[in-house]
Scaffold this motif. Structure first.
Motif, mmCIF file in Angstrom:
data_model
loop_
_atom_site.group_PDB
_atom_site.id
_atom_site.type_symbol
_atom_site.label_atom_id
_atom_site.label_comp_id
_atom_site.label_asym_id
_atom_site.label_seq_id
_atom_site.Cartn_x
_atom_site.Cartn_y
_atom_site.Cartn_z
ATOM 1 N N ARG A 1 -6.193 -2.614 -5.130
ATOM 2 C CA ARG A 1 -7.243 -1.759 -5.695
ATOM 3 C C ARG A 1 -6.900 -0.317 -5.381
ATOM 4 N N ARG B 1 -6.463 6.671 -3.140
ATOM 5 C CA ARG B 1 -6.801 5.646 -2.159
ATOM 6 C C ARG B 1 -6.324 4.291 -2.648
ATOM 7 N N ARG C 1 0.825 -1.212 0.000
ATOM 8 C CA ARG C 1 0.000 0.000 0.000
ATOM 9 C C ARG C 1 0.857 1.259 0.000
ATOM 10 N N ARG D 1 -5.177 -6.502 -0.310
ATOM 11 C CA ARG D 1 -5.489 -7.754 0.384
ATOM 12 C C ARG D 1 -4.493 -8.806 -0.078
ATOM 13 N N THR E 1 -6.274 0.032 -1.510
ATOM 14 C CA THR E 1 -6.688 -1.092 -0.670
ATOM 15 C C THR E 1 -5.949 -2.334 -1.138
ATOM 16 N N THR F 1 0.860 3.999 -2.998
ATOM 17 C CA THR F 1 0.419 5.351 -2.645
ATOM 18 C C THR F 1 1.376 6.407 -3.167
#
Length: 326
Positions: A272, A259, A248, A263, A261, A252
């Motif tokens: 995502r 944003r 992440r 997993r 996300t 970023t």
């Protein structure tokens, strides 16, 4: 009249030169296994100097003894090469680096020298455990403790009731009498349709047995991913949550991404991202490259396969059109 040689000028040693000498001196310290020098600083005031070096010591090592050797060597070597008086030499141990003590293993070069590992070193250091990296075996303490307590309570209660009946002459407990009556009227040999409760009880016991077998033959700890062993006989793992945080953070940093996300599973990592501005195709390639570079740098034995999905925000602004050349 000619002035004496000592009064005709001065020699000034820059802070940068003193810092580089101190860093180099740290790598030459007499510590078995070698020392890696990281960042350093130096301050020169007249004929006095203060130096500080961040080092990585070999593992295993006695930290206070090895650190004192490095500090003494840095102070003595820097003073000899610069001609200054080293009034303060500070050593900060950043970490420990496991090293192979055999003659065929070469120590990794220092970060300051700009060297790279040879092919033999990489093979010995990272390829020794290739194909054998596995998750550590879980001891299953919680399921075993719950099962043991439940079984101990049930059998302890039954034993107490049987001892009280046969030794003290008390009447059997009501719960045991009712249980025996229920089993007698709901067993498999009862012709009046008492098979369903018996089958349900048998299925419950069977499911419990299968669950215990699965716990016994599987390693567990699914939240940890095995890393490539740095040396033979060593094992390293990385939490999947930590992998998600690193991915992440890497995504970023891509310009335009608002944003993210992530997993992470055992074999796949789903990323995502939302795009606030910029060209989607270019941003999607940048996100894939950033996530791929971050995954490759984790040192996992089996890096998860990446699935990247990029969508634009409702307030997304496209790239401005190129201005025509006059």
């Amino acid at each position: 009249m000619t002035a004496p040689a000592a009064e005709r000028g001065t020699t000034t040693v820059a802070d940068r030169a003193v810092r580089r000498i101190a860093q180099r001196a740290a790598t030459e310290a007499p510590v078995p296994g070698g020392v890696e020098a990281g960042r350093g600083s130096a301050t020169v005031r007249g004929r006095r100097a203060e130096v500080a070096v961040t080092v990585t010591l070999p593992y295993p090592a006695v930290l206070d003894e090895a650190g004192e050797r490095v500090r003494a060597h840095v102070a003595e070597r820097t003073a000899r090469l610069t001609g200054l008086t080293v009034s303060s030499a500070r050593i900060r141990v950043r970490g420990l680096s496991p090293r192979e003590r055999s003659a065929g293993m070469r120590a990794a070069p220092s970060a300051d020298t700009g060297g790279t590992d040879t092919g033999a070193t990489k093979t010995a250091a990272t390829g020794a455990g290739r194909g054998r990296a596995r998750r550590p075996w879980s001891q299953r303490r919680l399921p075993v403790a719950v099962l043991a307590l439940a079984a101990a309570a049930a059998f302890g209660l039954l034993l107490y009731d049987m001892v009280s009946v046969h030794a003290a002459g008390h009447a059997p407990a009501r719960w045991r009498v009712r249980t025996m009556e229920w089993l007698a009227t709901h067993g498999p040999d009862v012709p009046d349709g008492g098979t369903v409760p018996g089958l349900l009880a048998a299925l419950a016991v069977f499911a419990l047995g299968v669950w215990l077998l699965v716990l016994a033959v599987t390693p567990g700890r699914r939240g940890r991913l095995p890393m490539e062993p740095p040396l033979p006989g060593m094992r390293a793992v990385l939490e999947r949550r930590a992998v998600a945080v690193l991915l992440r953070d890497a995504v970023t940093d891509v310009p335009g991404v608002s944003r993210v996300t992530v997993r992470v599973g055992r074999r796949r990592a789903r990323v995502r991202a939302r795009l606030a501005f910029g060209e989607p195709d270019r941003a999607r390639r940048a996100v894939r490259e950033a996530a791929g570079a971050a995954t490759a740098g984790l040192g996992l034995a089996a890096p998860p396969r990446l699935r990247v999905r990029l969508r634009t925000e409702p307030t997304w602004r496209g790239a401005p059109p190129d201005e025509p050349t006059p």
